[in-house]
Design a protein around this motif. Structure first.
Motif, PDB file in Angstrom:
ATOM      1  N   GLU A  88      -3.087  -0.493 -14.710  1.00 35.43           N
ATOM      2  CA  GLU A  88      -2.224  -1.420 -14.190  1.00 35.43           C
ATOM      3  C   GLU A  88      -2.293  -2.029 -13.301  1.00 35.43           C
ATOM      4  N   ASP A  89      -1.873  -0.421 -12.704  1.00 42.60           N
ATOM      5  CA  ASP A  89      -2.062  -0.658 -11.359  1.00 42.60           C
ATOM      6  C   ASP A  89      -3.376  -1.380 -10.201  1.00 42.60           C
ATOM      7  N   THR A  90      -4.108  -1.856 -11.297  1.00 43.89           N
ATOM      8  CA  THR A  90      -5.293  -2.189 -10.468  1.00 43.89           C
ATOM      9  C   THR A  90      -5.139  -3.528  -9.688  1.00 43.89           C
ATOM     10  N   ALA A  91      -5.052  -3.051  -7.662  1.00 43.67           N
ATOM     11  CA  ALA A  91      -4.526  -3.920  -7.017  1.00 43.67           C
ATOM     12  C   ALA A  91      -5.074  -3.888  -6.019  1.00 43.67           C
ATOM     13  N   VAL A  92      -5.293  -5.092  -5.101  1.00 41.23           N
ATOM     14  CA  VAL A  92      -5.313  -5.133  -3.572  1.00 41.23           C
ATOM     15  C   VAL A  92      -3.990  -3.994  -3.249  1.00 41.23           C
ATOM     16  N   SER A 100      13.040  -8.698   8.864  1.00 43.61           N
ATOM     17  CA  SER A 100      14.501  -9.088   8.074  1.00 43.61           C
ATOM     18  C   SER A 100      14.620  -8.998   6.507  1.00 43.61           C
ATOM     19  N   GLY A 101      15.951  -9.691   6.246  1.00 40.97           N
ATOM     20  CA  GLY A 101      16.098  -9.429   4.590  1.00 40.97           C
ATOM     21  C   GLY A 101      15.871  -8.060   3.733  1.00 40.97           C
ATOM     22  N   THR A 102      15.282  -8.906   2.664  1.00 41.76           N
ATOM     23  CA  THR A 102      15.450  -7.806   1.369  1.00 41.76           C
ATOM     24  C   THR A 102      14.345  -7.521   1.970  1.00 41.76           C
ATOM     25  N   PHE A 103      14.200  -6.159   1.157  1.00 43.90           N
ATOM     26  CA  PHE A 103      12.608  -5.099   1.018  1.00 43.90           C
ATOM     27  C   PHE A 103      11.783  -5.946  -0.013  1.00 43.90           C
ATOM     28  N   TYR A 104      11.832  -6.814  -1.313  1.00 46.99           N
ATOM     29  CA  TYR A 104      11.751  -7.024  -2.484  1.00 46.99           C
ATOM     30  C   TYR A 104      10.671  -8.600  -2.116  1.00 46.99           C
ATOM     31  N   ASP A 105      11.384  -9.335  -1.103  1.00 50.68           N
ATOM     32  CA  ASP A 105      10.622 -10.749  -0.556  1.00 50.68           C
ATOM     33  C   ASP A 105       9.354 -10.621   0.096  1.00 50.68           C
ATOM     34  N   THR A 106       8.459 -10.702  -0.214  1.00 49.38           N
ATOM     35  CA  THR A 106       6.759 -11.297   0.821  1.00 49.38           C
ATOM     36  C   THR A 106       7.726 -11.960   2.285  1.00 49.38           C
ATOM     37  N   SER A 107       8.586 -12.433   1.696  1.00 44.84           N
ATOM     38  CA  SER A 107       8.985 -13.807   3.541  1.00 44.84           C
ATOM     39  C   SER A 107       9.743 -12.315   4.096  1.00 44.84           C
ATOM     40  N   SER A 108      10.137 -11.652   4.085  1.00 48.91           N
ATOM     41  CA  SER A 108      10.461 -11.121   4.555  1.00 48.91           C
ATOM     42  C   SER A 108      10.054  -9.938   6.018  1.00 48.91           C
ATOM     43  N   TYR A 109       8.578 -10.138   5.456  1.00 47.75           N
ATOM     44  CA  TYR A 109       7.514  -9.179   6.574  1.00 47.75           C
ATOM     45  C   TYR A 109       6.984  -9.954   7.502  1.00 47.75           C
ATOM     46  N   ASP A 110       6.798  -9.412   8.802  1.00 49.61           N
ATOM     47  CA  ASP A 110       6.300 -10.540   9.521  1.00 49.61           C
ATOM     48  C   ASP A 110       4.412  -9.935   9.933  1.00 49.61           C
ATOM     49  N   PHE A 111       3.838  -9.483   9.513  1.00 53.41           N
ATOM     50  CA  PHE A 111       2.855  -8.815   9.677  1.00 53.41           C
ATOM     51  C   PHE A 111       2.647  -7.672   8.128  1.00 53.41           C
ATOM     52  N   TRP A 112       1.055  -8.035   8.193  1.00 49.98           N
ATOM     53  CA  TRP A 112       0.497  -7.425   7.353  1.00 49.98           C
ATOM     54  C   TRP A 112      -0.710  -7.102   7.493  1.00 49.98           C
ATOM     55  N   GLY A 113      -1.352  -5.351   6.657  1.00 50.76           N
ATOM     56  CA  GLY A 113      -2.644  -4.956   7.291  1.00 50.76           C
ATOM     57  C   GLY A 113      -2.965  -5.963   6.295  1.00 50.76           C
ATOM     58  N   GLN A 114      -4.650  -5.706   6.666  1.00 55.73           N
ATOM     59  CA  GLN A 114      -5.869  -6.333   5.637  1.00 55.73           C
ATOM     60  C   GLN A 114      -5.663  -6.347   3.930  1.00 55.73           C
ATOM     61  N   GLY A 115      -5.150  -5.100   4.062  1.00 55.14           N
ATOM     62  CA  GLY A 115      -5.434  -4.515   2.350  1.00 55.14           C
ATOM     63  C   GLY A 115      -6.406  -3.638   2.002  1.00 55.14           C
ATOM     64  N   THR A 116      -5.913  -2.949   0.723  1.00 55.53           N
ATOM     65  CA  THR A 116      -7.421  -1.756   0.521  1.00 55.53           C
ATOM     66  C   THR A 116      -7.096  -1.770  -1.001  1.00 55.53           C
ATOM     67  N   GLN A 117      -8.188  -1.777  -1.883  1.00 54.21           N
ATOM     68  CA  GLN A 117      -8.538  -2.092  -3.151  1.00 54.21           C
ATOM     69  C   GLN A 117      -8.132  -0.659  -3.853  1.00 54.21           C
ATOM     70  N   VAL A 118      -7.222  -0.492  -5.072  1.00 57.52           N
ATOM     71  CA  VAL A 118      -7.086  -0.149  -5.892  1.00 57.52           C
ATOM     72  C   VAL A 118      -8.074   0.192  -6.982  1.00 57.52           C
ATOM     73  N   THR A 119      -8.749   0.575  -7.880  1.00 63.62           N
ATOM     74  CA  THR A 119      -9.150   0.797  -9.064  1.00 63.62           C
ATOM     75  C   THR A 119      -9.052   2.169 -10.242  1.00 63.62           C
ATOM     76  N   VAL A 120      -7.832   1.431 -11.044  1.00 58.79           N
ATOM     77  CA  VAL A 120      -8.092   2.348 -12.426  1.00 58.79           C
ATOM     78  C   VAL A 120      -8.554   1.670 -13.451  1.00 58.79           C
ATOM     79  N   SER A 121      -9.476   2.944 -14.069  1.00 54.05           N
ATOM     80  CA  SER A 121     -10.046   2.847 -14.645  1.00 54.05           C
ATOM     81  C   SER A 121      -9.677   3.198 -16.178  1.00 54.05           C
ATOM     82  N   SER A 122      -9.566   2.641 -17.489  1.00 52.44           N
ATOM     83  CA  SER A 122      -8.818   3.295 -18.678  1.00 52.44           C
ATOM     84  C   SER A 122     -10.089   4.997 -18.650  1.00 52.44           C
TER      85      SER A 122
END
Length: 122
Positions: A88-92, A100-122
């Motif tokens: 269940e940790d599989t995600a980008v 500004s704002g809380t750590f937990y909200d996406t709206s608190s962030y102004d710049f994002w990286g491009q993402g990196t894939q993590v895939t966990v097999s069972s």
């Protein structure tokens, strides 16, 4: 501002992976940073956050005790060490700069990286 994520890849349940984010174009040490993740068909969710001088870190309940966020202000990087992986940790995974704002909200962030894939097999 640029956030370049790297690492991740394919891992096995119970194993470990690490994702890193290299920052440029801003004064890294003056910003809190965080990692989010987004699985297929799901909303982007907060994973872990760290304050500017690493005095405090925050985790979502599902990863607390398994994941560790750290930063190196001299190298302008933030890292997420992921242990005891589960399918269940599989995600980008995205690093983000908190403006500004809380750590937990996406709206608190102004710049994002491009993402990196993590895939966990069972």
């Amino acid at each position: 501002v640029q956030l370049q994520a790297s690492g991740g890849g394919l891992g096995q349940a119970g194993g470990s992976l690490r994702v890193s984010c290299a920052a440029s174009g801003f004064t890294f040490s003056t910003y809190d940073m965080a990692w989010f993740r987004q699985a297929p068909g799901k909303e982007r969710e907060f994973v872990a956050g760290i304050t500017r001088f690493a005095f405090s870190s925050y985790y979502t309940d599902s990863v607390r005790g398994r994941f560790t966020i750290s930063r190196n202000n001299a190298q302008k990087s933030v890292t997420l060490q992921m242990n005891s992986l589960k399918p269940e940790d599989t995600a980008v995974y995205y690093c983000a700069r908190r403006s500004s704002g809380t750590f937990y909200d996406t709206s608190s962030y102004d710049f994002w990286g491009q993402g990196t894939q993590v895939t966990v097999s069972s």
